[in-house]
Design an enzyme around this catalytic site. Structure first.
Site, PDB file in Angstrom:
ATOM      1  N   CYS A   6      19.999   6.154  43.821  1.00  0.00           N
ATOM      2  CA  CYS A   6      20.487   6.365  42.454  1.00  0.00           C
ATOM      3  C   CYS A   6      19.788   7.576  41.822  1.00  0.00           C
ATOM      4  O   CYS A   6      18.702   7.963  42.240  1.00  0.00           O
ATOM      5  CB  CYS A   6      20.216   5.111  41.622  1.00  0.00           C
ATOM      6  SG  CYS A   6      21.176   5.084  40.096  1.00  0.00           S
ATOM      7  N   ASP A 120      18.055  -5.737  38.890  1.00  0.00           N
ATOM      8  CA  ASP A 120      17.007  -4.741  38.636  1.00  0.00           C
ATOM      9  C   ASP A 120      15.933  -5.394  37.778  1.00  0.00           C
ATOM     10  O   ASP A 120      16.177  -6.397  37.090  1.00  0.00           O
ATOM     11  CB  ASP A 120      17.626  -3.538  37.898  1.00  0.00           C
ATOM     12  CG  ASP A 120      16.794  -2.259  38.036  1.00  0.00           C
ATOM     13  OD1 ASP A 120      15.670  -2.312  38.570  1.00  0.00           O
ATOM     14  OD2 ASP A 120      17.295  -1.211  37.582  1.00  0.00           O
TER      15      ASP A 120
HETATM   16  O1  LIG Z   1      17.352   5.968  36.812  1.00  0.00           O
HETATM   17  C1  LIG Z   1      17.419   6.044  35.584  1.00  0.00           C
HETATM   18  O2  LIG Z   1      16.907   6.987  34.954  1.00  0.00           O
HETATM   19  C2  LIG Z   1      18.117   4.979  34.817  1.00  0.00           C
HETATM   20  C3  LIG Z   1      18.169   5.091  33.435  1.00  0.00           C
HETATM   21  C4  LIG Z   1      18.800   4.121  32.688  1.00  0.00           C
HETATM   22  C5  LIG Z   1      19.388   3.055  33.318  1.00  0.00           C
HETATM   23  C6  LIG Z   1      19.341   2.922  34.696  1.00  0.00           C
HETATM   24  C7  LIG Z   1      18.711   3.881  35.460  1.00  0.00           C
HETATM   25  N1  LIG Z   1      18.653   3.762  36.836  1.00  0.00           N
HETATM   26  C8  LIG Z   1      19.347   2.713  37.499  1.00  0.00           C
HETATM   27  C9  LIG Z   1      19.145   2.475  38.913  1.00  0.00           C
HETATM   28  O3  LIG Z   1      20.061   1.974  39.569  1.00  0.00           O
HETATM   29  C10 LIG Z   1      17.802   2.654  39.568  1.00  0.00           C
HETATM   30  O4  LIG Z   1      18.004   2.994  40.896  1.00  0.00           O
HETATM   31  C11 LIG Z   1      17.070   1.334  39.485  1.00  0.00           C
HETATM   32  O5  LIG Z   1      16.710   1.125  38.155  1.00  0.00           O
HETATM   33  C12 LIG Z   1      15.784   1.329  40.342  1.00  0.00           C
HETATM   34  O6  LIG Z   1      14.939   2.357  39.974  1.00  0.00           O
HETATM   35  P1  LIG Z   1      13.510   2.500  40.672  1.00  0.00           P
HETATM   36  O7  LIG Z   1      12.685   1.341  40.234  1.00  0.00           O
HETATM   37  O8  LIG Z   1      12.977   3.799  40.160  1.00  0.00           O
HETATM   38  O9  LIG Z   1      13.756   2.536  42.141  1.00  0.00           O
END
Ligand SMILES: O=C(O)c1ccccc1NCC(=O)[C@H](O)[C@H](O)COP(=O)(O)O
Length: 196
Positions: A6, A120
């Protein structure tokens, strides 16, 4: 296990992710995110992708006509929707979608068993913060339709063994900085998923 990366903001990262072997690429259409991408810039990337890679559009508390418009403009195939405030009328969406469960406790998982959902960790900024969901909450839960997100990286994926998740989603765990992915981390992440 399916793999989504993502927060794609540029073509180089998208192509490196595909070469690493991911199934889906996520694009963040939430303007407050450091990984926000303009829909027409996303479209330029999508038009240069090879076939058989799913493009996923992430939304935070948006109405259905906005989601339909952005998915059309950016050529997205699936909408990933955070809808805490019930802005989205799912009946009038023109696109397939998956809901995000921002898990605060085990009860949130029990309620969503049997549905394809992306689980999440609950963070104020809505995502991409590297925070993990407590794995023990998934004990005795049917995870076969759940995509796990939140704080995953090449080192901790082995902890998922035995849970039978449908997929995993990662953003910060494969980055050099917010919005810029690391090719080696993506390769190692995919390898580690295949070893689960
Ligand atoms: O990634 C972002 O900046 C974000 C902002 C607002 C809402 C969702 C967002 N990301 C969503 C995703 O699917 C991410 O991959 C997920 O939250 C996992 O993130 P991480 O913990 O950094 O792998």
């Amino acid at each position: 296990m399916k793999i989504k990366i993502c927060g794609i903001t540029n073509l180089e990262d998208a192509l490196n992710a595909i070469e690493a072997g991911v199934d889906a690429l996520g694009f963040v259409f939430y303007e407050k995110s450091p990984r926000y991408i303009d829909p027409f810039k996303a479209r330029e990337i999508v038009e240069q992708l090879p076939p058989f890679v799913q493009t996923v559009a992430l939304f935070v508390n948006e109405n259905s006509s906005f989601i339909n418009q952005v998915c059309t403009n950016a050529k997205m195939q699936l909408a990933q929707i955070i809808d805490d405030d019930n802005y989205t009328d799912f009946n009038i969406l023109n696109f397939k979608y998956i809901k995000v469960v921002r898990a605060k406790e085990k009860k949130d998982l029990i309620e969503n068993q049997g549905n394809y959902v992306l689980v999440d960790a609950f963070v104020e900024s809505f995502g991409g913060e590297g925070k993990r969901v407590a794995l023990e909450w998934f004990d005795n839960i049917d995870c076969s339709k759940m995509i796990l997100a939140g704080g995953l990286n090449e080192s901790n994926l082995k902890d998922l063994k035995g849970y039978n998740f449908f997929g995993v989603d990662v953003s910060s765990g494969v980055e050099v900085s917010k919005g810029k992915k690391d090719k080696t981390k993506m390769i190692n992440f995919v390898k580690a998923v295949k070893e689960i």
